[in-house]
Design a protein around this motif. Structure first.
Motif, short mmCIF file in Angstrom:
data_model
loop_
_atom_site.label_atom_id
_atom_site.label_comp_id
_atom_site.label_asym_id
_atom_site.label_seq_id
_atom_site.Cartn_x
_atom_site.Cartn_y
_atom_site.Cartn_z
N UNK A 5 0.83 -1.21 0.00
CA UNK A 5 0.00 0.00 0.00
C UNK A 5 0.87 1.26 0.00
N UNK A 6 1.99 1.23 0.72
CA UNK A 6 2.89 2.38 0.73
C UNK A 6 3.43 2.63 -0.67
N UNK A 7 3.80 1.56 -1.36
CA UNK A 7 4.29 1.70 -2.73
C UNK A 7 3.23 2.20 -3.67
N UNK A 8 2.00 1.73 -3.47
CA UNK A 8 0.90 2.19 -4.32
C UNK A 8 0.60 3.65 -4.08
N UNK A 9 0.66 4.08 -2.81
CA UNK A 9 0.42 5.49 -2.49
C UNK A 9 1.49 6.38 -3.10
N UNK A 10 2.73 5.90 -3.07
CA UNK A 10 3.82 6.68 -3.65
C UNK A 10 3.67 6.80 -5.16
N UNK A 11 3.26 5.71 -5.78
CA UNK A 11 3.08 5.73 -7.23
C UNK A 11 1.97 6.68 -7.66
N UNK A 12 0.87 6.66 -6.90
CA UNK A 12 -0.25 7.53 -7.23
C UNK A 12 0.11 9.00 -7.02
N UNK A 13 0.97 9.26 -6.00
CA UNK A 13 1.39 10.63 -5.75
C UNK A 13 2.29 11.13 -6.86
N UNK A 14 3.09 10.23 -7.41
CA UNK A 14 3.98 10.61 -8.52
C UNK A 14 3.17 10.84 -9.81
#
Length: 338
Positions: A329-338
């Motif tokens: 989920x942390x990786x998904x949140x980072x990707x969406x923020x990018x």
């Protein structure tokens, strides 16, 4: 399923590593879950997974003692190490974990205890902390689910000897360890169409317990069916039922045969071996788990601590699942923020 952890996250996570058995013996010091640092839940900044004790057995209907379960599982869990030998998961490198102590239960009032458990876990959710709770009898799952499923019904993988979908027991009592999942479905915090119960066996108080669950769409995999079909096929169906949405895992230690877990309130012969239980949990990797619990360890009924040992070992396996879910989920949140 590798997960990327950037330098800033790695530095934060490293502050929560458990004490190493290579530096101090695992039998030394004050025991905490997995030898993790202990934090006040009201000041748990940086924690991503909180291990929580819920020492309550005031809703048990058979043999008591599960109120002492968190203490015994804490002690037993100190034997665990840093890396899962089977999956290769290193949970303390993926997520910041801490022992957040015990919920302040009321040992003689089930309703009040439920309110306290729900408030405790709602506060964790508001901080973005994923709870891994240790009971206590199985009623404790109900208020946890009320906290985590508010506003978004959860899926559920429930591994147990009993369905725990009774309506009431003992003349109309609706809060017992035999009723938590019925209450949670009624409250709209569990989606019965995304629920699977694995290992169910033994006699019933009434046919309604099973009939009601099936009528709601809950998938019940009896022990006999799981053995007949095989565990890989059983797990494949469980994953399909739960799907990709947020889900919860609840593991009752009486899912194990009493030969492997005698220290529990309602033992049922013919259950899973410890090896089979480890397989079941490990096979749930990749689910979007937002919380989990392990319940019904009763140390006064245990023999040579083997039930607590099984509980502590399974707790580590569940922690590995949660750590991967948090990292994903942390990786998904980072990707969406990018």
């Amino acid at each position: 399923m590798p997960h990327e952890v950037d330098e800033a996250d790695a530095a934060r996570i490293a502050r929560f590593r458990p004490a190493s058995g290579m530096e101090t013996p695992r039998f030394s010091g004050i025991p905490s879950f997995m030898r993790l640092p202990v934090r006040d839940p009201a000041a748990a900044e940086g924690v991503e997974i909180g291990l929580v004790g819920i020492p309550f057995d005031g809703a048990t209907t058979n043999r008591p003692g599960a109120c002492l379960g968190p203490r015994a599982v804490r002690e037993a869990s100190t034997h665990t190490r840093a890396v899962n030998h089977s999956t290769g998961v290193a949970p303390y490198a993926l997520a910041a974990c801490a022992d957040l102590g015990d919920v302040p239960v009321n040992p003689i009032d089930a309703a009040e205890t439920c309110r306290r458990i729900e408030a405790f876990h709602a506060a964790l959710r508001s901080q973005g902390i994923v709870p891994l709770s240790v009971g206590g009898d199985h009623l404790v799952s109900y208020p946890v689910l009320r906290a985590l499923g508010a506003g978004r019904p959860l899926g559920l993988v429930h591994i147990d000897a009993h369905s725990d979908t009774d309506d009431s027991q003992y003349g109309g009592t609706r809060l017992t360890h035999g009723t938590p999942f019925r209450r949670a479905v009624e409250d709209g915090v569990l989606d019965p169409r995304r629920m699977v119960q694995i290992g169910i066996r033994g006699s019933l108080d009434s046919a309604d317990e099973r009939d009601w669950a099936l009528a709601q769409g809950i998938r019940i995999v009896t022990l006999e069916e799981a053995v007949g079909r095989g565990l890989p096929e059983t797990v494949a169906e469980a994953r399909a039922v739960v799907g990709e949405g947020p889900a919860y895992l609840s593991f009752d230690i009486d899912a194990l045969d009493p030969a492997y877990a005698p220290g529990t309130g309602t033992p049922e012969p013919g259950g899973f071996t410890t090896r089979e239980a480890l397989y079941l949990v490990r096979s749930l990797r990749g689910l979007d788990l937002v919380g989990a619990d392990l319940v019904e360890v009763s140390p006064p009924l245990d023999a040579a601590g083997i039930t607590a040992l099984a509980g502590g070992t399974l707790l580590f396996e569940i922690l590995c699942l949660l750590a991967e879910a948090v990292a994903a989920r942390r990786g998904a949140d980072r990707s969406s923020a990018d």
